[in-house]
Design a protein around this motif. Structure first.
Motif, mmCIF file in Angstrom:
data_model
loop_
_atom_site.group_PDB
_atom_site.id
_atom_site.type_symbol
_atom_site.label_atom_id
_atom_site.label_comp_id
_atom_site.label_asym_id
_atom_site.label_seq_id
_atom_site.Cartn_x
_atom_site.Cartn_y
_atom_site.Cartn_z
ATOM 1 N N GLU A 206 12.826 19.672 18.919
ATOM 2 C CA GLU A 206 11.376 19.781 18.821
ATOM 3 C C GLU A 206 10.917 20.594 19.843
ATOM 4 O OE1 GLU A 206 7.713 18.907 17.936
ATOM 5 O OE2 GLU A 206 9.174 17.998 17.009
ATOM 6 N N LYS A 207 11.393 20.694 20.988
ATOM 7 C CA LYS A 207 11.239 21.461 22.186
ATOM 8 C C LYS A 207 11.191 22.986 21.825
ATOM 9 C CE LYS A 207 12.336 22.836 26.789
ATOM 10 N NZ LYS A 207 13.099 22.649 27.996
ATOM 11 N N ALA A 223 10.696 20.332 9.820
ATOM 12 C CA ALA A 223 11.602 19.608 10.562
ATOM 13 C C ALA A 223 11.824 18.012 10.182
ATOM 14 C CB ALA A 223 10.971 19.540 12.123
ATOM 15 N N LEU A 225 13.616 15.144 12.153
ATOM 16 C CA LEU A 225 14.295 14.883 13.437
ATOM 17 C C LEU A 225 14.342 13.448 13.338
ATOM 18 C CD1 LEU A 225 12.293 17.504 15.523
ATOM 19 C CD2 LEU A 225 14.470 17.817 14.340
#
Length: 343
Positions: A206-207, A223, A225
């Motif tokens: 995510e970062k 994404a 996640l």
């Protein structure tokens, strides 16, 4: 002469020398063991029975010369037979020792040959790595030298031209910095881990995705996640995720897409990065994991072909499984599977 043949000859010679020495000692002991003569006499008893009497004498003084000669001939024949038979036995055992030495030398040298092959492969890889690194570093240095030379030799240079050349110098310097940083990360990851901490692949992904979405708005980033905890060096694991996502966005097509998925399955946490992109021949996939390998050999785009090699080194340092395959429609699918930390 090969090493195996040399060891076999050495084994055979050692056995021959030791066997010949043993034969010589035995021969001397038998030859100097003294002469023993046994004499017998026959007589009749009062009852008419024949009685034989044996008398052993070391060196009887009354022995006739004929008997002495006969005893000497017998001893010489015995010694000759002993020498011939011992020589034949020694020759047979030397042949057997040569065969056994050949077999033993082969078994002893087999792991050494395997180790030597691995060392030669590692040295060849190291030499190629150094040569490629020198080539990659030479390109921005040559560009910097040309820009500085142009600024010095141009008599009509103005502030604007200086600024333009300095801007190009800054770009070249940044490329060198990125290359040196990549080389440092590669060397660090190949050395192994100095520390292990709990890290979440989903959080790191995510970062990275927040940064990538801001830098490359033309690529659709998807994404999914899920929580995926593992243990390792947080900085190296983040670099692994960043390299995969950066490669997926950089080597793409117009209006392309990138998909990042994390999750946990059984005793493993995993990360998958797939993308659209140019077609990759299946036989090229393994080569792309080596340092300084690019699908497009055109230099000057800021990429040095170290991204996937760093990913592989970091995965190996974490004992993670790395799987790379080419998509038939173009692009790659890269999966990394880490072990789940034991609670």
């Amino acid at each position: 002469m090969t090493v195996r043949l040399r060891l076999t000859v050495l084994y055979g010679l050692l056995f021959l020398v030791s066997g010949a020495g043993l034969l010589a000692i035995t021969y001397l002991l038998v030859a100097h063991g003294g002469t023993s003569v046994v004499m017998s006499t026959q007589s009749r008893s009062r009852l008419g029975e024949t009685v034989t009497t044996y008398v052993g004498v070391g060196e009887p003084a009354g022995l006739t010369e004929a008997l002495r000669g006969l005893a000497a001939e017998q001893q010489a024949a015995i010694m000759h037979r002993l020498l011939v038979q011992s020589g034949v036995a020694l020759a047979v055992m030397v042949a057997v020792s040569v065969v056994l030495g050949w077999v033993v030398a082969g078994r002893v040298l087999r792991p050494l040959h395997a180790m030597n092959g691995r060392l030669e492969a590692a040295l060849d890889s190291h030499r190629r790595f150094v040569a490629n690194a020198a080539h990659e570093l030479r390109t921005p240095l040559t560009l910097e030298h040309a820009l500085l030379e142009e600024a010095v030799l141009d008599p009509e240079a103005t502030v604007e031209t200086y600024r333009a050349q300095f801007a190009e110098l800054m770009v070249a310097s940044e490329q060198q910095a990125r290359l040196l940083e990549s080389l440092l990360v590669l060397a660090t990851s190949e050395r192994g881990l100095d520390r292990r901490e709990s890290v979440d692949l989903a959080g790191l992904a995510e970062k990275v995705l927040v940064r990538v979405r801001g830098e490359r708005p033309g690529v659709v980033v998807e994404a999914e996640l899920g929580s995926a905890w593992t243990t390792g060096d947080p900085a190296l694991v983040e670099r692994l995720v960043a390299n995969l996502v950066d490669n997926a966005t950089a080597y793409n097509v117009p209006d392309g897409w990138v998909r990042v998925v994390t999750g946990t399955e059984g005793a493993f946490s995993w990360l998958s990065v797939s993308n659209s992109g140019p077609s990759v021949p299946p036989e090229m996939v393994e080569q792309l994991l080596n340092p300084f390998q690019r699908l497009d050999r055109t230099a000057g785009d800021g990429h040095h072909g170290l991204g996937l090699s760093i990913v592989r080194a970091i995965a190996a340092a974490h004992a993670a499984e790395l799987v790379v395959r080419a998509r038939p429609e173009g692009g790659l699918v890269v999966g990394v599977r880490f072990s789940v930390p034991v609670v």
